[in-house]
Design a protein around this motif. Structure first.
Motif, PDB file in Angstrom:
ATOM      1  N   ALA A 114      39.159  40.892  32.085  1.00 29.10           N
ATOM      2  CA  ALA A 114      39.992  40.619  33.251  1.00 29.10           C
ATOM      3  C   ALA A 114      40.237  41.892  34.053  1.00 29.10           C
ATOM      4  O   ALA A 114      40.151  41.895  35.286  1.00 29.10           O
ATOM      5  CB  ALA A 114      41.320  40.005  32.819  1.00 29.10           C
ATOM      6  N   VAL A 115      40.539  42.986  33.351  1.00 33.90           N
ATOM      7  CA  VAL A 115      40.776  44.266  34.035  1.00 33.90           C
ATOM      8  C   VAL A 115      39.516  44.730  34.754  1.00 33.90           C
ATOM      9  O   VAL A 115      39.569  45.175  35.913  1.00 33.90           O
ATOM     10  CB  VAL A 115      41.255  45.332  33.025  1.00 33.90           C
ATOM     11  N   ALA A 116      38.362  44.620  34.088  1.00 33.34           N
ATOM     12  CA  ALA A 116      37.104  45.055  34.700  1.00 33.34           C
ATOM     13  C   ALA A 116      36.790  44.237  35.956  1.00 33.34           C
ATOM     14  O   ALA A 116      36.370  44.801  36.983  1.00 33.34           O
ATOM     15  CB  ALA A 116      35.969  44.930  33.685  1.00 33.34           C
ATOM     16  N   MET A 117      36.987  42.934  35.890  1.00 33.68           N
ATOM     17  CA  MET A 117      36.716  42.095  37.061  1.00 33.68           C
ATOM     18  C   MET A 117      37.687  42.391  38.195  1.00 33.68           C
ATOM     19  O   MET A 117      37.307  42.407  39.374  1.00 33.68           O
ATOM     20  CB  MET A 117      36.755  40.613  36.681  1.00 33.68           C
ATOM     21  N   LEU A 118      38.962  42.628  37.855  1.00 29.27           N
ATOM     22  CA  LEU A 118      39.946  42.971  38.888  1.00 29.27           C
ATOM     23  C   LEU A 118      39.565  44.273  39.576  1.00 29.27           C
ATOM     24  O   LEU A 118      39.628  44.376  40.812  1.00 29.27           O
ATOM     25  CB  LEU A 118      41.336  43.076  38.268  1.00 29.27           C
ATOM     26  N   LEU A 119      39.163  45.264  38.796  1.00 35.65           N
ATOM     27  CA  LEU A 119      38.754  46.534  39.378  1.00 35.65           C
ATOM     28  C   LEU A 119      37.516  46.363  40.258  1.00 35.65           C
ATOM     29  O   LEU A 119      37.397  47.015  41.310  1.00 35.65           O
ATOM     30  CB  LEU A 119      38.471  47.552  38.269  1.00 35.65           C
ATOM     31  N   SER A 120      36.599  45.489  39.849  1.00 37.79           N
ATOM     32  CA  SER A 120      35.396  45.271  40.656  1.00 37.79           C
ATOM     33  C   SER A 120      35.754  44.636  41.999  1.00 37.79           C
ATOM     34  O   SER A 120      35.129  44.942  43.022  1.00 37.79           O
ATOM     35  CB  SER A 120      34.397  44.391  39.893  1.00 37.79           C
ATOM     36  N   ILE A 121      36.763  43.765  42.009  1.00 34.86           N
ATOM     37  CA  ILE A 121      37.199  43.141  43.262  1.00 34.86           C
ATOM     38  C   ILE A 121      37.868  44.171  44.161  1.00 34.86           C
ATOM     39  O   ILE A 121      37.586  44.255  45.360  1.00 34.86           O
ATOM     40  CB  ILE A 121      38.159  41.970  42.968  1.00 34.86           C
ATOM     41  N   VAL A 122      38.749  44.961  43.577  1.00 38.93           N
ATOM     42  CA  VAL A 122      39.460  45.988  44.352  1.00 38.93           C
ATOM     43  C   VAL A 122      38.474  46.995  44.942  1.00 38.93           C
ATOM     44  O   VAL A 122      38.615  47.436  46.090  1.00 38.93           O
ATOM     45  CB  VAL A 122      40.503  46.707  43.464  1.00 38.93           C
ATOM     46  N   ALA A 123      37.454  47.348  44.175  1.00 41.38           N
ATOM     47  CA  ALA A 123      36.454  48.315  44.632  1.00 41.38           C
ATOM     48  C   ALA A 123      35.415  47.688  45.559  1.00 41.38           C
ATOM     49  O   ALA A 123      34.526  48.386  46.047  1.00 41.38           O
ATOM     50  CB  ALA A 123      35.754  48.942  43.431  1.00 41.38           C
ATOM     51  N   ARG A 124      35.531  46.376  45.781  1.00 39.67           N
ATOM     52  CA  ARG A 124      34.582  45.628  46.622  1.00 39.67           C
ATOM     53  C   ARG A 124      33.168  45.648  46.041  1.00 39.67           C
ATOM     54  O   ARG A 124      32.173  45.657  46.761  1.00 39.67           O
ATOM     55  CB  ARG A 124      34.599  46.145  48.066  1.00 39.67           C
ATOM     56  N   SER A 153      33.813  37.938  45.854  1.00 45.13           N
ATOM     57  CA  SER A 153      35.161  38.290  45.400  1.00 45.13           C
ATOM     58  C   SER A 153      35.936  37.038  45.009  1.00 45.13           C
ATOM     59  O   SER A 153      36.604  37.003  43.967  1.00 45.13           O
ATOM     60  CB  SER A 153      35.908  39.057  46.500  1.00 45.13           C
ATOM     61  N   ARG A 154      35.854  35.996  45.830  1.00 49.24           N
ATOM     62  CA  ARG A 154      36.563  34.742  45.504  1.00 49.24           C
ATOM     63  C   ARG A 154      36.015  34.130  44.217  1.00 49.24           C
ATOM     64  O   ARG A 154      36.779  33.633  43.382  1.00 49.24           O
ATOM     65  CB  ARG A 154      36.432  33.751  46.669  1.00 49.24           C
TER      66      ARG A 154
END
Length: 222
Positions: A114-124, A153-154
């Motif tokens: 979950a953290v890795a995916m969130l960071l990937s979204i934030v980093a675009r 992202s969605r």
């Protein structure tokens, strides 16, 4: 964003992602193969309260399912993934002597994912974008289109949510629960929140993908 000739069947980003998502899930058989060893461990522990026996039964069933896959010459990917998780859980539980620890690696994995995916979204750089890259043959070309980045992202959010739900439900039980009740609750939660949640996320993704038609630009002729 360029597509390889072999991927001409996918004329839209949505079609390409749907094709890759279909490969990422093992269907009904994959669901059963993931659930059976966990269910066996939980039932064996509740019935016998013998940790070693419960671990042996769980791991043995995973190995049996893998052998069936090999004998049938079908892809063992989903069984191997499940077996690795079960083996790590068995290692944790056998080292501590606490049956609850069988479920700890899964909780930690979902949290990290979950953290890795969130960071990937934030980093675009949403992780679903790399599914598109694997189809088009250009790992990063999808980032040139802001619309595709927003779509990915969605879709990544839809993969992230089940991981957060699992941790939110299972971690308090692991930390504050005790005895057979905690093991039973963790076993039920792991099965109920495993593939069923993943399938719900996949259905939401398919629905979202069905609404759009973002073109994949073909390779220009030489």
């Amino acid at each position: 964003m360029k597509a390889e000739a072999g991927d001409a069947a996918h004329d839209t980003v949505e079609a390409a992602v749907r094709a890759q998502l279909a490969k990422a899930f093992g269907g009904v058989r994959g669901i059963i193969e993931a659930a059976v060893p966990t269910a066996a461990f939980t039932l064996a522990w509740i019935t016998t309260e013998e940790l070693k026996l419960s671990l042996i039964i769980s791991v043995s069933l995973s190995v049996l399912l893998l052998l069936v896959r090999v004998l049938q010459r079908s892809t063992p990917q989903f069984v191997i993934n499940s077996l690795i998780g079960i083996a790590i859980g068995a290692f944790f539980a056998s080292r501590t002597g606490d049956a609850k620890d069988y479920f700890l690696p899964g909780i930690l994995w979902n949290g990290a994912y979950a953290v890795a995916m969130l960071l990937s979204i934030v980093a675009r750089w949403p992780v679903v974008g790399f599914l598109i890259g694997s189809v088009t043959g250009d790992p990063t070309g999808w980032r040139q289109d802001p619309g595709v980045v927003r779509l990915c992202s969605r879709l990544t959010w839809l993969l992230l949510i089940p991981c957060v739900v699992r941790v939110a439900v299972q971690l308090p039980v692991y930390l504050f629960g005790g005895g057979d009740e905690a093991v039973a609750a963790l076993g039920v939660a792991k099965i109920a929140m495993g593939w069923p949640l993943q399938i719900a996320a996949l259905a939401a993704m398919v629905w979202m993908l069905g609404r759009g038609r973002t073109p994949i630009n073909p390779v220009a002729p030489a």
